[in-house]
Scaffold this active site. Structure first.
Site, mmCIF file in Angstrom:
data_model
loop_
_atom_site.group_PDB
_atom_site.id
_atom_site.type_symbol
_atom_site.label_atom_id
_atom_site.label_comp_id
_atom_site.label_asym_id
_atom_site.label_seq_id
_atom_site.Cartn_x
_atom_site.Cartn_y
_atom_site.Cartn_z
ATOM 1 N N CYS A 1 0.827 -1.207 0.000
ATOM 2 C CA CYS A 1 0.000 0.000 0.000
ATOM 3 C C CYS A 1 0.863 1.260 0.000
ATOM 4 O O CYS A 1 1.886 1.338 0.681
ATOM 5 C CB CYS A 1 -0.931 -0.009 1.213
ATOM 6 S SG CYS A 1 -2.066 1.388 1.219
ATOM 7 N N CYS B 1 0.191 5.053 6.953
ATOM 8 C CA CYS B 1 -0.419 4.839 8.272
ATOM 9 C C CYS B 1 0.601 4.156 9.203
ATOM 10 O O CYS B 1 1.042 3.035 8.905
ATOM 11 C CB CYS B 1 -1.680 3.989 8.127
ATOM 12 S SG CYS B 1 -2.773 4.585 6.811
ATOM 13 N N CYS C 1 0.515 0.397 10.300
ATOM 14 C CA CYS C 1 0.069 -0.644 9.372
ATOM 15 C C CYS C 1 1.182 -1.477 8.735
ATOM 16 O O CYS C 1 2.048 -0.948 8.044
ATOM 17 C CB CYS C 1 -0.784 -0.017 8.287
ATOM 18 S SG CYS C 1 -1.522 -1.289 7.219
ATOM 19 N N CYS D 1 -16.361 -9.558 5.979
ATOM 20 C CA CYS D 1 -15.716 -8.263 5.742
ATOM 21 C C CYS D 1 -14.491 -8.437 4.861
ATOM 22 O O CYS D 1 -13.587 -9.200 5.213
ATOM 23 C CB CYS D 1 -15.264 -7.637 7.057
ATOM 24 S SG CYS D 1 -16.561 -7.534 8.288
ATOM 25 N N CYS E 1 -19.448 -6.576 4.089
ATOM 26 C CA CYS E 1 -18.793 -5.329 4.474
ATOM 27 C C CYS E 1 -17.490 -5.242 3.689
ATOM 28 O O CYS E 1 -16.882 -6.269 3.381
ATOM 29 C CB CYS E 1 -18.524 -5.329 5.969
ATOM 30 S SG CYS E 1 -17.654 -3.838 6.530
ATOM 31 N N CYS F 1 -19.434 1.862 9.297
ATOM 32 C CA CYS F 1 -18.632 1.198 10.322
ATOM 33 C C CYS F 1 -17.364 2.022 10.448
ATOM 34 O O CYS F 1 -16.575 2.092 9.494
ATOM 35 C CB CYS F 1 -18.319 -0.236 9.878
ATOM 36 S SG CYS F 1 -17.102 -1.058 10.937
ATOM 37 N N ARG G 1 -17.453 -3.114 18.275
ATOM 38 C CA ARG G 1 -16.691 -4.330 17.945
ATOM 39 C C ARG G 1 -15.343 -4.334 18.658
ATOM 40 O O ARG G 1 -14.538 -3.423 18.479
ATOM 41 C CB ARG G 1 -16.492 -4.432 16.428
ATOM 42 C CG ARG G 1 -15.796 -5.721 15.996
ATOM 43 C CD ARG G 1 -15.894 -5.950 14.493
ATOM 44 N NE ARG G 1 -17.264 -5.884 14.064
ATOM 45 C CZ ARG G 1 -17.736 -5.001 13.188
ATOM 46 N NH1 ARG G 1 -16.950 -4.153 12.605
ATOM 47 N NH2 ARG G 1 -19.025 -4.992 12.888
HETATM 48 N N1 SAM Z 1 -6.644 0.304 3.251
HETATM 49 C C1 SAM Z 1 -7.919 0.564 3.793
HETATM 50 C C2 SAM Z 1 -7.920 1.743 4.732
HETATM 51 O O1 SAM Z 1 -6.940 2.020 5.366
HETATM 52 O O2 SAM Z 1 -8.966 2.395 4.819
HETATM 53 C C3 SAM Z 1 -8.545 -0.626 4.496
HETATM 54 C C4 SAM Z 1 -7.728 -1.578 5.324
HETATM 55 S S1 SAM Z 1 -7.001 -0.936 6.831
HETATM 56 C C5 SAM Z 1 -5.876 -2.183 7.239
HETATM 57 C C6 SAM Z 1 -8.334 -0.977 8.015
HETATM 58 C C7 SAM Z 1 -8.070 -0.528 9.415
HETATM 59 O O3 SAM Z 1 -7.368 -1.527 10.122
HETATM 60 C C8 SAM Z 1 -7.252 0.728 9.643
HETATM 61 O O4 SAM Z 1 -7.967 1.894 9.453
HETATM 62 C C9 SAM Z 1 -6.848 0.573 11.113
HETATM 63 O O5 SAM Z 1 -7.789 1.190 11.946
HETATM 64 C C10 SAM Z 1 -6.847 -0.955 11.307
HETATM 65 N N2 SAM Z 1 -5.482 -1.441 11.533
HETATM 66 C C11 SAM Z 1 -4.512 -1.572 10.610
HETATM 67 N N3 SAM Z 1 -3.372 -2.025 11.166
HETATM 68 C C12 SAM Z 1 -3.604 -2.160 12.485
HETATM 69 C C13 SAM Z 1 -2.812 -2.586 13.598
HETATM 70 N N4 SAM Z 1 -1.540 -2.912 13.458
HETATM 71 N N5 SAM Z 1 -3.386 -2.633 14.816
HETATM 72 C C14 SAM Z 1 -4.688 -2.288 14.974
HETATM 73 N N6 SAM Z 1 -5.488 -1.883 13.963
HETATM 74 C C15 SAM Z 1 -4.956 -1.801 12.730
HETATM 75 FE FE1 SF4 Z 2 -2.813 1.225 3.398
HETATM 76 FE FE2 SF4 Z 2 -2.644 0.101 5.777
HETATM 77 FE FE3 SF4 Z 2 -3.173 2.686 5.602
HETATM 78 FE FE4 SF4 Z 2 -5.024 0.900 4.816
HETATM 79 S S1 SF4 Z 2 -4.244 1.201 6.880
HETATM 80 S S2 SF4 Z 2 -4.390 2.762 3.736
HETATM 81 S S3 SF4 Z 2 -3.700 -0.721 4.020
HETATM 82 S S4 SF4 Z 2 -1.281 1.692 4.954
#
Ligand code: SAM
Ligand code: SF4
Ligand code: DTB
Length: 322
Positions: free
Chosen positions: A53, A57, A60, A97, A128, A188, A260
Site C-alpha cells: 500500500c 499509516c 500498518c 468483511c 462489508c 462502520c 466491535r
Molecule cells: N486500506 C484501507 C484503509 O486504510 O482504509 C482498508 C484496510 S485498513 C488495514 C483498516 C483498518 O485496520 C485501519 O484503518 C486501522 O484502523 C486498522 N489497523 C490496521 N493495522 C492495524 C494494527 N496494526 N493494529 C490495529 N489496527 C490496525
Molecule cells: Fe494502506 Fe494500511 Fe493505511 Fe489501509 S491502513 S491505507 S492498508 S497503509
C-alpha cells in the site's frame, strides 16, 4: 432511548473517568436497553488484497514503505473469496468483511470487488468492505451491489491524527463516510488505542463518531497490534482496563451502535475480553487471522462463549441497523 449528537469533550471525558464499577453499571444498563445482553455478532475478516500500500499509516504492516515482512499480493479471485465466505457462514459468521490495502479502489479491481459483494449477499450473509477512500459514485455502485456496511476508521482524534498518517487527511476520511451514508450503506468507523494518544484523544475520537449526523451502526475499537518495522512497532501493549473504559464510554454515547472488540484480542485474557463484553462490546472478528496478524482460534472463542453463556447473534435482516 435518547440518542444525543451534541456531546462535548468534557462530558465524554467525565463518563470515561467515572469510578470503574459505576461506568460498567451505566454502560451495561444502556447496552441492555438496545440489545440482547448475551449476543455477540460474529464477523469474518478476509484480506482480499494484501500489502504494497502507498499510504503511510504508522500502525500498518501493509504499507509498502515499512519493512514488515508482509509480501504484496494481487487481488484474490472472486471464487476463492466466495469459498472463504461459505466456510465462514458454516462456522457461524453472519457478516463477511473484505479488506484491501488500497488508498482507494480503481478500475477493474473495483468491478471484481463488486462481484464479491454480490456473491456474499447471495450466500445470505451481510457484506462489508474496507477499501480506502471512496468517491460518491463508488459508494453508489457498492450500494447497488448490495453492500451492507463500509468500514473506514477515523483511527484517532482530529488533533492526534497527523502524528500517525500524513498521506490523507481527517477531512478526507469524513468525506468518505459522508459518501457511504448518502449511498444508504451502513457506516462502520472506529479507531485504535495504544498509539501514544492521550485519554482526551480517545474521548475526542468518540466525540466525532457520536456527533455524526447519524451515528455509525458499528464502531470497531482496536488495540494496536504493534508490528516490527512499522513506526509504532515498539509500542507497549494497551492496558486492558483502558480498553474496557473506551468501550464502555462508546456504549454510553452511542447506545444503538454495535461496538466491535476488534484487533488485539490475542493479547487480552479471556477475563479481560469478558469485561469488554460487559462494558458493551457486542461484536468480534473470529477465526485465527485478521488481515495479516493473528486472532484467537475458533475453538478458543467457542470455549469462551460456552463458559460464559454468550452466544452468536443471529443474522440481521437486510437494511436493519446493526
Ligand atoms: N486500506 C484501507 C484503509 O486504510 O482504509 C482498508 C484496510 S485498513 C488495514 C483498516 C483498518 O485496520 C485501519 O484503518 C486501522 O484502523 C486498522 N489497523 C490496521 N493495522 C492495524 C494494527 N496494526 N493494529 C490495529 N489496527 C490496525
Ligand atoms: Fe494502506 Fe494500511 Fe493505511 Fe489501509 S491502513 S491505507 S492498508 S497503509
Ligand atoms: C478494523 O477496525 N479492524 C480490522 C478491520 N477494521 C478491517 C483490521 C485490523 C487489522 C489488524 C492488523 C492486521 O491484521 O494487518
Amino acid at each position: 432511548m435518547e440518542i444525543r449528537q451534541d456531546w462535548s469533550l468534557d462530558e465524554i471525558r467525565a463518563i470515561h473517568d467515572m469510578p470503574l464499577m459505576e461506568l460498567l453499571d451505566r454502560a451495561r444498563a444502556t447496552h441492555r436497553q438496545a440489545f440482547d445482553g448475551n449476543e455477540v455478532q460474529l464477523c469474518k475478516l478476509l484480506s482480499v488484497k494484501t500489502g504494497g500500500c502507498a499510504e503511510d499509516c504508522g500502525y500498518c504492516p501493509q504499507a509498502a514503505r515499512y519493512h514488515t515482512g508482509v509480501e504484496a499480493e494481487p487481488l484474490m479471485p472472486v471464487d476463492e473469496v466466495l469459498a472463504e465466505a461459505r466456510q465462514a457462514r458454516e462456522a457461524g459468521a453472519t457478516r463477511f468483511c473484505m479488506g484491501a490495502a488500497w488508498r482507494s479502489p480503481k478500475g477493474k479491481a473495483f468491478q471484481q470487488v463488486l462481484e464479491m459483494v454480490r456473491g456474499v449477499r447471495e450466500l445470505g450473509m451481510e457484506a462489508c468492505c474496507t477499501l480506502g477512500m471512496l468517491d460518491e459514485e463508488q459508494a453508489v455502485a457498492l450500494a447497488e451491489a448490495g453492500l451492507t456496511a463500509y468500514n473506514h476508521n477515523l483511527d484517532t482524534s482530529p488533533e492526534y491524527y497527523d502524528k500517525i498518517i500524513t498521506t490523507r487527511t481527517y477531512d478526507d476520511r469524513l468525506l468518505t463516510l459522508e459518501h457511504v451514508r448518502n449511498a444508504g450503506i451502513q457506516v462502520c468507523s472506529g479507531g485504535i488505542l495504544g498509539m501514544g494518544e492521550s485519554i482526551d484523544d480517545r474521548c475526542g475520537l468518540l466525540r466525532v463518531l457520536a456527533n455524526q449526523p447519524t451515528q455509525p451502526e458499528s464502531v470497531p475499537i482496536n488495540a494496536l497490534v504493534a508490528v516490527d518495522g512499522t513506526p509504532l512497532g515498539g509500542r507497549e501493549r494497551v492496558d486492558a482496563i483502558d480498553m474496557v473504559r473506551a468501550i464502555a464510554t462508546a456504549r454510553i454515547v452511542m447506545p444503538r451502535t454495535r461496538i466491535r472488540l476488534s484487533a488485539g484480542r490475542e493479547r487480552l485474557s479471556e477475563e479481560a475480553q469478558l469485561l469488554c463484553f460487559l462494558a458493551g462490546a457486542n461484536s468480534i472478528f473470529f477465526g485465527d487471522k485478521l488481515l495479516t496478524t493473528g486472532n484467537p482460534s475458533y475453538d478458543a472463542d467457542m470455549a469462551m462463549f460456552e463458559r460464559s453463556g454468550l452466544r452468536p447473534a443471529a443474522t440481521t435482516a437486510p437494511g436493519s441497523a446493526s
